[in-house]
Enzyme design. Structure first.
Site: not given
Length: 382
Positions: A69, A71, A101, A133-134, A161, A355
């Protein structure tokens, strides 16, 4: 361009959910065009974002999808030692939002496009880059629908991931929803003539806690998930206007993360039945206009272990990892699997960094991912 060069470029695009990813997608498209690689854009319904799907190699069945992904989560409220959108090397760690990530995996896949082209692939490698995705895997379903409609039959999907290059064969599903309670506002001295949306919401939050405790008490301790049961959680709540007024409105968020052997939708249906049978009738006896609305805004499919899965066998062969690994977080893997594609999660970096402020990926993880993708290229060229 090296993986590090491309990672620096990808990190420079602040592709948080509130921002379009089209600048990043445009840069990737230009990069692929310079190598004469055809690609397709699958836009979001409002046209502000897009998935990118590219194919290197012959148009034949089989091959491998490398899925990532584009984002990243926001940096608001976090204290960073360096600009989160500038790749910064300190020691053996590459810092920046999305390094782990999961732009690190994206960068490795893109950097090896020239090697894919030079390898004389007999089966194709597909690059699948998604948006959003997030915030609930919003882009991937459109891409998988397009793949199925176009009759693409890759043998395996690798979702990159962060797993420290361990082969993850299962993860929990995820449901997130708003629960909105509408009551009747009266002076609290005559609460018998009103309906407190806050107090009703408290009952509904408690229902989630009760089911969580029940699941924990009944858990199979041999289940490899941490925790080894389906979890329920209420994350935010807001409502009411004053201490002496019954609240007319209250709403809260809730989520269900179900282990693959259980059905999160069935648990949500159980909650709906509780609301309709035990809660709403009591509210309406006092105030017919009162109500409870449940709005699902995210539904992420779980990833199930596959019997003799092609993707798992390939990833184990190339990494040498023979352990059993499952994760509690969600990925786009379940979406590809539901589309009929053999899927595993295997990518560089540690999910513990995802994150976080000062997110990083170790250079050694990037090297391991590059070795892994080169192994896929060799397999498909043989």
């Amino acid at each position: 361009m090296t993986p590090k060069d491309i990672l620096a470029k990808l990190v420079s695009f602040p592709t948080i959910p509130a921002v379009s990813n089209l600048d990043l997608i445009g840069w990737v498209g230009d990069y692929l065009a310079r190598h004469s690689v055809p690609f397709t854009l699958i836009p979001s319904p409002d046209g502000t974002k897009a998935n990118l799907f590219a194919t290197i190699g012959p148009d034949v069945p089989g091959g491998v999808v490398l899925s990532g992904h584009t984002d990243v989560v926001p940096v608001d409220g976090q204290t960073w030692a360096s600009d989160p959108f500038t790749l910064t090397l300190r020691g053996d760690k590459l810092y920046g939002r999305g390094t782990c990530d999961m732009k690190g995996f994206d960068a490795v896949a893109l950097a090896l496009v020239p090697d894919m082209l030079a390898a004389g692939l007999k089966r194709p490698i597909h690059l699948a880059l998604s948006y959003d995705e997030e915030i609930g895997c919003l882009g991937a379903p459109l891409m998988v629908e397009r793949m199925v409609a176009d009759g693409l039959r890759p043998a395996a999907v690798i979702v990159g991931e962060p797993s420290r290059m361990k082969v993850v064969s299962a993860h929990k599903s995820g449901l997130r929803y708003w629960v909105k309670v509408t009551g009747k506002s009266v002076h609290s001295s005559r609460i018998d003539t009103g309906v407190s949306a806050v107090m009703v919401a408290a009952r509904l939050v408690t229902w989630h806690d009760d089911r969580l405790r029940r699941n924990a008490a009944q858990a199979d301790k041999s289940n490899p998930f941490e925790p080894p049961y389906t979890t329920l959680h209420c994350g935010t709540i807001e409502g009411g206007t004053a201490p002496n007024i019954t609240a007319e409105h209250c709403r809260f968020t809730a989520e269900i993360r179900a282990i693959p052997s259980e059905d999160g939708e069935a648990l949500l249906d159980e909650f709906r039945q509780f609301v309709d049978r035990d809660v709403v009738p009591e509210m309406k006896r006092i105030a017919p206009e009162s109500r409870v609305d449940i709005d699902v805004w995210t539904s992420v499919k779980g990833l199930r272990p596959e019997d003799n899965g092609v993707a798992e066998a390939l990833a184990r062969r190339l990494t040498g990892d023979n352990g059993t690994h499952v994760v509690a977080y969600g990925t786009e893997g379940g979406i590809f699997q539901a589309g009929g594609y053999s899927t595993v999660v295997c990518g560089p970096g540690d999910i513990a960094q995802a994150h976080q402020a000062d997110e990083f990926i170790e250079e050694g993880e990037m090297v391991a991912a590059e070795r892994f993708v080169r192994g896929i290229i060799a397999e498909l060229a043989a």
